[in-house]
Motif scaffolding. Structure first.
Motif: not given
Length: 575
Positions: A173-179, A306-311, A313-319
């Motif tokens: 998960l750490v690697a995927a979130e950073s990718a 995009y805001v990675v992990g902004g929700v 649940s791990g879904r993205w949000a946006t600014r």
């Protein structure tokens, strides 16, 4: 494992410092000063292919993108990883900046996180993004020293997880979130192809000509507002005001509980249809109208932030910019460049398939093995009634119990006991105030103090029993945790898909200017902008990436995650 290299840009200027590291985060030699950071990074990427370690991708990588000859393969985003580790350790929501992590390591006062920067700040250039206060370090603290120390501590914390399976999954998960952070920065840099002339024509057709006075309402919206008033036979009111709309309908003898479309559709009156149409057009005007075009669709590209992990649940949000909800009617404006095409791929019925893989329910796995999962479910359990099959399974995943859904849930319990037991166990954990995790280990928010107060009062007989406030609160949290395990695990899979696809696109033997690249992502859908002659290779890369994500996240599961893939010139033609 790949070598690592910490990176800290100079706050003012093109230089920066690098620090080679081993896998534990220990320095491999002294820091290196680079007068031209982009050139130094490009050279080291070509020679060593390190995993880059930095405070945050949007402040370290994004400013380098226009200066690099290619893309960086992998990174470790300290801010994103800190959030994952804090939640895993039961400290959900604690500040996650480099300065906060450094302060915890040094037993110093922990600074709060700053709000996510908006569009104006993000457009402020390198000096704004690299400003030391974004790192939240105390005066006099050296950013490179802090990056190296915080990274080493994060590596120690990851290694200290005693369960080997949980440790392995959280590292994934750490690697995927950073990718994902790398991909988000690149999509903002490259942009989604956007034809402003087509967009303008679509808006004119929907709303009338663009108003000449800034802030004025388009003609068709103004006309609809008058028609709505006349249909109700009341004095003028503002259709954008929830309160005024309810009052106007009430004066006309039409009682509304809300202005939601489903409620308006139940009213047999011309005003209801007019209000639905007004709300649809007003939403387009406000969210993706001419003001949006001026702010976001410049230079033939829409550049989502995009805001990675902004929700949670791990879904993205946006600014801002509405990147996660481009209206279908405006997708005609998304047009590939001449000689290029769009490959649009979305996962079919992702969350039910995730449930099948999570629960290891053999029956549901067989049902999910083919094409339309709901059709297969209907054939096996609901006498061919697809709507009942879909309603029942969605009800199980989202905790719906009202209406006619009870018999459908009973059928699912009999046919798929492991799957139903999985979501029921997650719901009970939530109702009891516990936390649940995604497949890779993302942790849901803990129960609030208000939740604990209400449920404790119910246990003591002070809140009216199961029908009281405590019972309602517990059931609501149970519905949340029931869906969290599915939605967050779907987000795990989507991140792994994104990382695997991004890598495959980079491996295609073409020049950087001709390389297919990701330009859009929303939950379970990706869009790749590709030279027309490489479209078939991109489709194959998408399929391979989806299968790789399945294996990485869910292991040896018979469940497949098919992607519906379309090769089109316009995004609108993909559906």
């Amino acid at each position: 494992m790949a070598p690592r290299c910490a990176l800290v840009p100079d706050p003012h200027g093109p230089g920066g410092r690098l620090q080679p590291l081993d896998d534990t985060g220990a320095p491999l030699g002294p820091p290196e000063q680079a007068r031209d950071l982009a050139a130094a990074v490009a050279a080291r990427e070509a020679s060593d292919h390190p995993r880059w370690v930095w405070a945050a991708t949007d402040s370290a990588y994004a400013p380098l993108l226009p200066l690099l000859p290619g893309r960086l393969a992998r990174c470790h985003d300290l801010r994103l990883v800190e959030a994952l580790l804090l939640a895993h350790e039961g400290r959900f929501g604690a500040p996650r900046s480099l300065g906060a992590a450094w302060a915890r390591l040094r037993a110093l006062p922990v600074p709060p996180d700053l709000p996510e920067p908006g569009l104006a700040e993000a457009d402020g250039g390198q000096d704004t993004l690299f400003a030391p206060d974004r790192l939240q370090l105390p005066p006099g603290a050296d950013p490179l020293t802090a990056v190296v120390a915080v990274h080493a501590e994060q590596q120690r914390r990851l290694g200290a997880i005693t369960d080997p399976g949980a440790r392995h999954r959280l590292r994934l998960l750490v690697a995927a979130e950073s990718a994902g952070a790398l991909a988000a920065a690149e999509m903002a840099h490259d942009g989604l192809p956007w034809r402003t002339d087509v967009h303008d024509a679509l808006l004119t057709d929907l709303l009338g000509p663009r108003p000449t006075v800034p802030g004025a309402q388009p003609k068709l919206l103004a006309d609809l507002a008058v028609e709505l008033q006349l249909a109700l036979g009341v004095k003028p009111f503002n259709p954008d005001s929830h309160t005024q709309v309810l009052r106007a309908f009430g004066e006309a003898g039409l009682q509304l509980g809300s202005t939601r479309a489903w409620e308006l559709k139940e009213i047999d009156h011309p005003a209801a249809k007019l209000l639905i149409r007004y709300k649809e057009l007003s939403r387009i005007h406000v969210a993706h109208g001419w003001a949006w075009q001026d702010a976001w669709a410049r230079g033939g590209r829409f550049r989502p932030e995009y805001v990675v992990g902004g929700v949670v649940s791990g879904r993205w949000a946006t600014r801002g910019g509405g990147a996660l909800q481009i209206p279908r009617v405006l997708r005609r404006a998304v047009v590939a460049d001449p000689g290029w095409l769009l490959v649009v791929a979305d996962a079919a019925q992702l969350e039910p398939r995730v449930l099948a893989a999570l629960s290891q329910d053999a029956g549901l796995a067989r049902t999910a093995a083919g094409g339309d999962l709901y059709e297969a479910l209907a054939a096996s359990a609901f006498q061919g009634d697809r709507e009942k099959a879909k309603l029942g399974l969605l009800g199980a995943m989202y905790g719906q119990t009202s209406g006619d859904i009870g018999p459908l849930l009973n059928t699912l319990h009999r046919r798929y006991p492991a799957a139903m037991g999985y979501v029921e166990a997650a719901a009970r954990t939530g109702e009891d105030g516990g936390v649940v995790t995604s497949r890779l280990g993302r942790v849901c928010p803990p129960a609030t103090s208000d939740f604990l107060d209400l449920t404790e009062a119910e246990t003591a007989g002070e809140s009216g029993g199961a029908g009281g406030a405590g019972g309602r609160t517990a059931r609501a949290r149970g519905r949340f945790t029931r869906n969290f395990v599915i939605q967050a695990s779907a987000a795990d899979w989507a991140l792994a898909l994104l990382a695997a696809l991004r890598r495959r696109l980079e491996e295609l033997p073409v020049q950087p200017a001709d390389r297919p690249h990701l330009v859009f992502f929303q939950h379970d859908e990706v869009v790749v902008h590709t030279p027309a002659n490489l479209a078939d290779e991109v489709v194959a890369a998408v399929t391979e990436a989806a299968d790789e994500a399945r294996r990485l996240v869910f292991g040896d599961t018979p469940v497949r995650f098919p992607l519906t893939t379309a090769v089109v010139e316009s995004y609108a033609d993909a559906k």
